[in-house]
Each structure stands twice: as C-alpha cells, then as structure tokens.
Write a protein that holds these residues in place. Structure first.
Motif, short mmCIF file in Angstrom:
data_model
loop_
_atom_site.label_atom_id
_atom_site.label_comp_id
_atom_site.label_asym_id
_atom_site.label_seq_id
_atom_site.Cartn_x
_atom_site.Cartn_y
_atom_site.Cartn_z
N ILE A 187 0.70 2.99 -3.15
CA ILE A 187 1.54 1.78 -3.05
C ILE A 187 1.33 1.13 -1.68
CG2 ILE A 187 3.92 0.95 -2.94
CD1 ILE A 187 4.66 2.98 -5.04
N ALA A 206 6.91 1.53 0.86
CA ALA A 206 6.40 2.59 -0.02
C ALA A 206 7.33 3.81 0.03
CB ALA A 206 4.98 2.98 0.38
N SER A 209 10.19 3.35 -2.28
CA SER A 209 9.85 2.85 -3.61
C SER A 209 10.12 3.83 -4.74
CB SER A 209 8.37 2.49 -3.66
OG SER A 209 7.60 3.68 -3.56
N VAL A 213 5.97 0.43 -7.96
CA VAL A 213 5.41 -0.73 -7.27
C VAL A 213 6.41 -1.88 -7.32
CG1 VAL A 213 3.48 -2.34 -7.18
CG2 VAL A 213 3.12 -0.03 -8.02
#
Ligand code: ZN
Length: 348
Positions: A187, A206, A209, A213
C-alpha cells in the motif's frame, strides 16, 4: 491490466489462468475484506473479454477498455435511481448497487431481463452486483433464477466482504474467489508511486489502513493527528504511569457523544500505535514504525512494556471490535479494556 491492481497475487494468478484459457465462470463471487480492490478485479474480468486486442488480458487503452470502467453511479436520496442496472459507457457492462441497507428487488428484476439479451457490442455481457450481502431474501431469490439459467453470453459477478451473509443457495451457484488484505508495504509503495504521497504520509496512511487500499486513500492524515495524539495519551497513561484514573478519563472522552463517530477510527489508531510500539520493542528496529511523525513518543513507551503484554493489548482490541457487533455497551467495554492495560502484568 491486472498488474495495476496491488496485492492478492494468488487471486490474480488464478484469474489470469482462467482468462487465458477462456474459462472464466459465468457466475463468480469475489469475497474478501473491504477496500482491497474486488470491484476493480470484477471490472478487469469484463475488460479482458471485451478488449479489442483479445490477448487474454485487457490492453487497457483500446476504446472498449476505456468505456468498460466508466460508470456514472447514482448517489443521494432518490431510491428510484437504484431500481435498475446502471450501465457503464459500455452497453454490455452493468452494475447493481444497494440503496442504503438493501439492494432493491427491482434492480435484480431489471438484471434478470438484461441478462437474457445477447451482447450489443462485444462477445459477452457482464453484471457486477456490489455489496451483494445487501441482497435481502426476496432479492436473492429473484437473482437465483438468473444464476440458474444465465444466457450463455451473460456473466454475473457478485462482490462482497461478507460471503457468509449470502444465502447458501446463492453461494453454491457461484465460484468463489477469495481476496486477502493487502500488505502495508504494498500500500505504501502504491501511495508513493501512483498517488504522489510523500514517503512519510504514505507510511502513516498504510499503517492505519488495516490492509485496505480504499481505507488508506480515505484517511485524512492531518485530521487524524489529534486523534492519534489522544490515543497516544491513553497508552502513555496506561503503560508509563499505570494511571487508571487518567486512562478512564480519556476513555470518557472517546465514548462521549462528540466523539461517537470516531470510535472505530480511534480503535484503528490505537491499534496502529500499539503495533508500532510492539514491533519496535520486539525487533529494536525503529525503521518499521508506521506513525513516523510520532517516533520519539513511540520509542519512549517501548521500555515500559514487554512485547508479550503488547501482543495481549492487540488481542484485546480485536476482542473489543468483535464484541461491538453484539454488545451495545461500548463505553463499559472500552473502560474495561483500558483498565486492564493500566493494570499491567498478568491482568489480561
Ligand atoms: Zn483493450
């Protein structure tokens, strides 16, 4: 074109194989966590078949490839606009999306009609049903008929993050392709290379996350700073000062009305910070910290907690998240978790 999608290399390899052999099943179920690109995969499957080049995979630049992915999806409060298949700029690729909590049964009836037609332009017709877990029983039963006897040129691709919520009769008529979370490093690279993030911002996004994505792209890093700061204070009060009263005060601010909407994202940030502390404590490698704008703070806590304790904290967050589905007293559950953090040692 599959190369453009990140992560899930097993699913990608499997699809490539099916495309090359021309054996993509007529009814597919793409299942996996939210935000990992399942819908993009569905579009790629349609693109591969309708591409003017016909090399197995889509070329991505011919006119059909361009038009296949262009949807003007409705938003807003007008339920009527959700009662039909919404076509992309390509007349052989359509999508059904839910209106609020349900997919409208009329949209499925429309799909049933459309699924009988021969392709207008290409060699097949493709219908994507997004958030298929939002099919209620009536809509699912209507769909079942279409899945049982689709026209030979019709392909139906269901996309869901909750395959277990689908009727077993629906599941059994589709071939399931499973998707996994995307690794943080992938990512991060994607955000830097394709979305022009600075390396620092990419790292932070990231880290927050949880392998999605979509979520990484939706995180407002600047706005998240205050939230991460409060989460850090919770951890500091618990791990450094073992200050139960202080921890519970902070827990109060998290559960009050003003912060209600942020509860889930607060948990994610807490998790991301603990993960950083854990990985630094366990490996001694500060380069693996995701919240790099808080590196000093993270290192400060590292010496006060053991990796084993931190691993238990991460488990406790998982447990809390699971119990939120059934347990409505979020505040008591959060208080209890934080109290255990502050008590330290073998309390968990
Ligand atoms: Zn093409």
């Amino acid at each position: 074109m599959l190369d453009k999608l990140i992560g899930n290399s097993d699913a990608k390899a499997h699809l490539r194989h099916l495309m090359k052999e021309g054996r993509v099943p007529q009814s597919l179920l793409l299942a996996g966590p939210e935000g990992v690109g399942k819908k993009h995969f569905a579009i790629e499957i349609a693109r591969a078949r309708l591409c003017a080049e016909q090399n197995g995979e889509a070329c991505g630049v011919c006119a059909p490839c361009e038009r296949v992915g262009k949807f003007d999806l409705p938003t807003g409060d007008n339920a009527d606009t959700f009662e039909r298949v919404i076509f992309s700029e390509h007349p052989d690729v359509g999508m059904v999306i839910p209106f609020r909590r349900n997919i409208r049964i009329n949209a499925i009836r429309d799909l049933e009609r459309e699924a009988n037609f021969n392709p207008f332009e290409g060699s097949g017709r493709f219908f994507v049903i997004d958030e298929a877990e939002k099919l209620n029983d009536a809509a699912a039963n209507a769909l079942l008929k279409t899945l049982e006897e689709p026209a030979p040129t019709t392909n139906i691709i269901l996309v869901t993050s909750r395959p277990d919520s689908l009727l077993p009769t629906i599941r059994s008529r589709c071939q399931m392709l499973r998707f996994a979370r995307v690794p943080n490093e992938d990512i991060e690279k994607f955000l830097v290379n394709k979305k022009e993030y600075t390396p620092d911002r990419a790292r932070i996004a990231a880290g927050l996350s949880r392998g999605s994505v979509g979520r990484a792209l939706s995180i407002d890093i600047e706005a998240s700073q205050e939230q991460r700061r409060i989460m850090y204070e919770v951890l500091e009060a618990a791990a450094v000062r073992r200050d139960l009263a202080g921890v519970l005060r902070l827990s109060d601010t998290l559960s009050d009305a003003k912060h209600k909407d942020q509860f889930e994202s607060n948990l994610e940030m807490l998790e991301s910070l603990i993960h950083d502390i854990w990985i630094t404590a366990a490996s001694g490698d500060r380069r693996r910290i995701s919240n790099i704008d808080m590196e000093d703070e993270i290192l400060r806590i590292t010496s006060f907690v053991t990796p084993a304790e931190l691993a238990k904290w991460l488990e406790a967050i998982d447990d809390l998240r699971r119990s939120l589905g059934v347990n409505i007293n979020r505040r008591m559950a959060t208080d209890a978790m934080f109290a255990k953090f502050a008590a330290g040692g073998s309390a968990l």
